[in-house]
Design a protein around this motif. Structure first.
Motif, PDB file in Angstrom:
ATOM      1  N   ARG A   7     -69.989  53.153  25.927  1.00 34.17           N
ATOM      2  CA  ARG A   7     -70.834  54.289  25.375  1.00 34.17           C
ATOM      3  C   ARG A   7     -70.067  54.238  23.787  1.00 34.17           C
ATOM      4  NH1 ARG A   7     -73.619  58.716  25.622  1.00 34.17           N
ATOM      5  NH2 ARG A   7     -72.940  60.490  24.163  1.00 34.17           N
ATOM      6  N   TYR A  10     -71.603  51.116  22.020  1.00 35.80           N
ATOM      7  CA  TYR A  10     -73.217  51.383  21.592  1.00 35.80           C
ATOM      8  C   TYR A  10     -73.393  52.294  20.404  1.00 35.80           C
ATOM      9  CZ  TYR A  10     -78.192  51.419  21.845  1.00 35.80           C
ATOM     10  OH  TYR A  10     -79.355  51.310  21.754  1.00 35.80           O
ATOM     11  N   TYR A  13     -72.441  50.485  17.316  1.00 33.14           N
ATOM     12  CA  TYR A  13     -73.314  49.744  17.058  1.00 33.14           C
ATOM     13  C   TYR A  13     -74.718  50.390  16.322  1.00 33.14           C
ATOM     14  CZ  TYR A  13     -77.772  46.749  17.858  1.00 33.14           C
ATOM     15  OH  TYR A  13     -79.088  46.299  17.857  1.00 33.14           O
ATOM     16  N   PHE A  28     -70.716  43.301  18.040  1.00 33.03           N
ATOM     17  CA  PHE A  28     -71.917  43.875  18.989  1.00 33.03           C
ATOM     18  C   PHE A  28     -72.493  42.726  19.747  1.00 33.03           C
ATOM     19  CE2 PHE A  28     -71.460  46.535  15.255  1.00 33.03           C
ATOM     20  CZ  PHE A  28     -70.646  47.634  15.898  1.00 33.03           C
ATOM     21  N   LEU A  66     -78.918  57.882  26.733  1.00 33.75           N
ATOM     22  CA  LEU A  66     -78.138  56.540  26.889  1.00 33.75           C
ATOM     23  C   LEU A  66     -77.803  56.531  28.326  1.00 33.75           C
ATOM     24  CD1 LEU A  66     -76.707  53.968  25.522  1.00 33.75           C
ATOM     25  CD2 LEU A  66     -74.804  55.607  25.089  1.00 33.75           C
ATOM     26  N   ILE A  68     -75.781  54.250  31.161  1.00 34.82           N
ATOM     27  CA  ILE A  68     -74.902  52.866  31.478  1.00 34.82           C
ATOM     28  C   ILE A  68     -74.749  52.904  32.846  1.00 34.82           C
ATOM     29  CG2 ILE A  68     -72.842  52.001  30.937  1.00 34.82           C
ATOM     30  CD1 ILE A  68     -72.708  53.679  28.226  1.00 34.82           C
ATOM     31  N   VAL A  73     -77.087  48.613  29.517  1.00 34.41           N
ATOM     32  CA  VAL A  73     -77.419  49.901  28.637  1.00 34.41           C
ATOM     33  C   VAL A  73     -78.794  50.086  28.668  1.00 34.41           C
ATOM     34  CG1 VAL A  73     -77.099  50.929  26.431  1.00 34.41           C
ATOM     35  CG2 VAL A  73     -74.884  49.801  27.524  1.00 34.41           C
ATOM     36  N   ALA A  75     -81.544  52.810  26.520  1.00 28.22           N
ATOM     37  CA  ALA A  75     -81.498  53.759  25.222  1.00 28.22           C
ATOM     38  C   ALA A  75     -82.943  54.082  24.926  1.00 28.22           C
ATOM     39  CB  ALA A  75     -80.883  53.300  23.971  1.00 28.22           C
ATOM     40  N   TYR A 105     -80.055  46.662  27.075  1.00 29.95           N
ATOM     41  CA  TYR A 105     -79.013  45.497  26.508  1.00 29.95           C
ATOM     42  C   TYR A 105     -78.429  45.017  28.081  1.00 29.95           C
ATOM     43  CZ  TYR A 105     -79.796  47.517  22.478  1.00 29.95           C
ATOM     44  OH  TYR A 105     -80.209  48.143  20.989  1.00 29.95           O
ATOM     45  N   PHE A 112     -73.294  42.369  23.690  1.00 21.91           N
ATOM     46  CA  PHE A 112     -74.481  42.000  24.202  1.00 21.91           C
ATOM     47  C   PHE A 112     -75.010  40.936  24.150  1.00 21.91           C
ATOM     48  CE2 PHE A 112     -76.342  44.285  20.264  1.00 21.91           C
ATOM     49  CZ  PHE A 112     -77.441  43.531  19.855  1.00 21.91           C
TER      50      PHE A 112
END
Length: 132
Positions: A7, A10, A13, A28, A66, A68, A73, A75, A105, A112
């Motif tokens: 988390r 991301y 990112y 990332f 989000l 996970i 992931v 989003a 991802y 990723f």
């Protein structure tokens, strides 16, 4: 990688993208990744992101949801900006856009390696279409 760690990664990112810190993408994404089913280098991925940023002034991604699960992931984001150059085959009209993006991802070793995304192109087109 734990869910809290993924988390944070991301969120970092999204923050880096919004701050236009493209030099951070090695944190990332793997050197080579699969982007919407096509293998690309991280440099090509970053070049695509730069093109979007160049075409859409004040482009911002806002994370709405989000999820996970393990090393995956999902989003849902709300994207905003004002196209100033041709973008997605559409000419700029001076109008701003707000639309939904879905991104998925697969992470390996903290970065990723697979990414898929889908934009609400119909909403973008409707917002940019000049009506007489």
């Amino acid at each position: 990688m734990s869910t809290p760690d993924l988390r944070k990664l991301y969120l970092d990112y999204i923050e880096a993208i919004n701050a236009r810190q493209f030099h951070r993408m090695a944190e990332f994404a793997h050197d080579t990744l699969v982007f919407n089913g096509e293998p690309v280098s991280r440099d090509d991925y970053v070049a695509t992101m730069r093109q979007h940023m160049d075409a859409v002034d004040n482009f911002v991604w806002r994370l709405d949801d989000l999820i996970i699960e393990g090393d995956r992931v999902a989003a849902r984001l709300t994207d905003t900006g004002t196209p100033v150059k041709q973008w997605l085959g559409l000419e700029p009209t001076g109008r701003s856009v707000t639309f939904t993006e879905y991104a998925f991802y697969h992470f390996r070793d903290g970065r990723f390696e697979n990414m898929w995304y889908l934009l609400d192109a119909q909403t973008i087109q409707q917002q940019l279409t000049v009506r007489g």
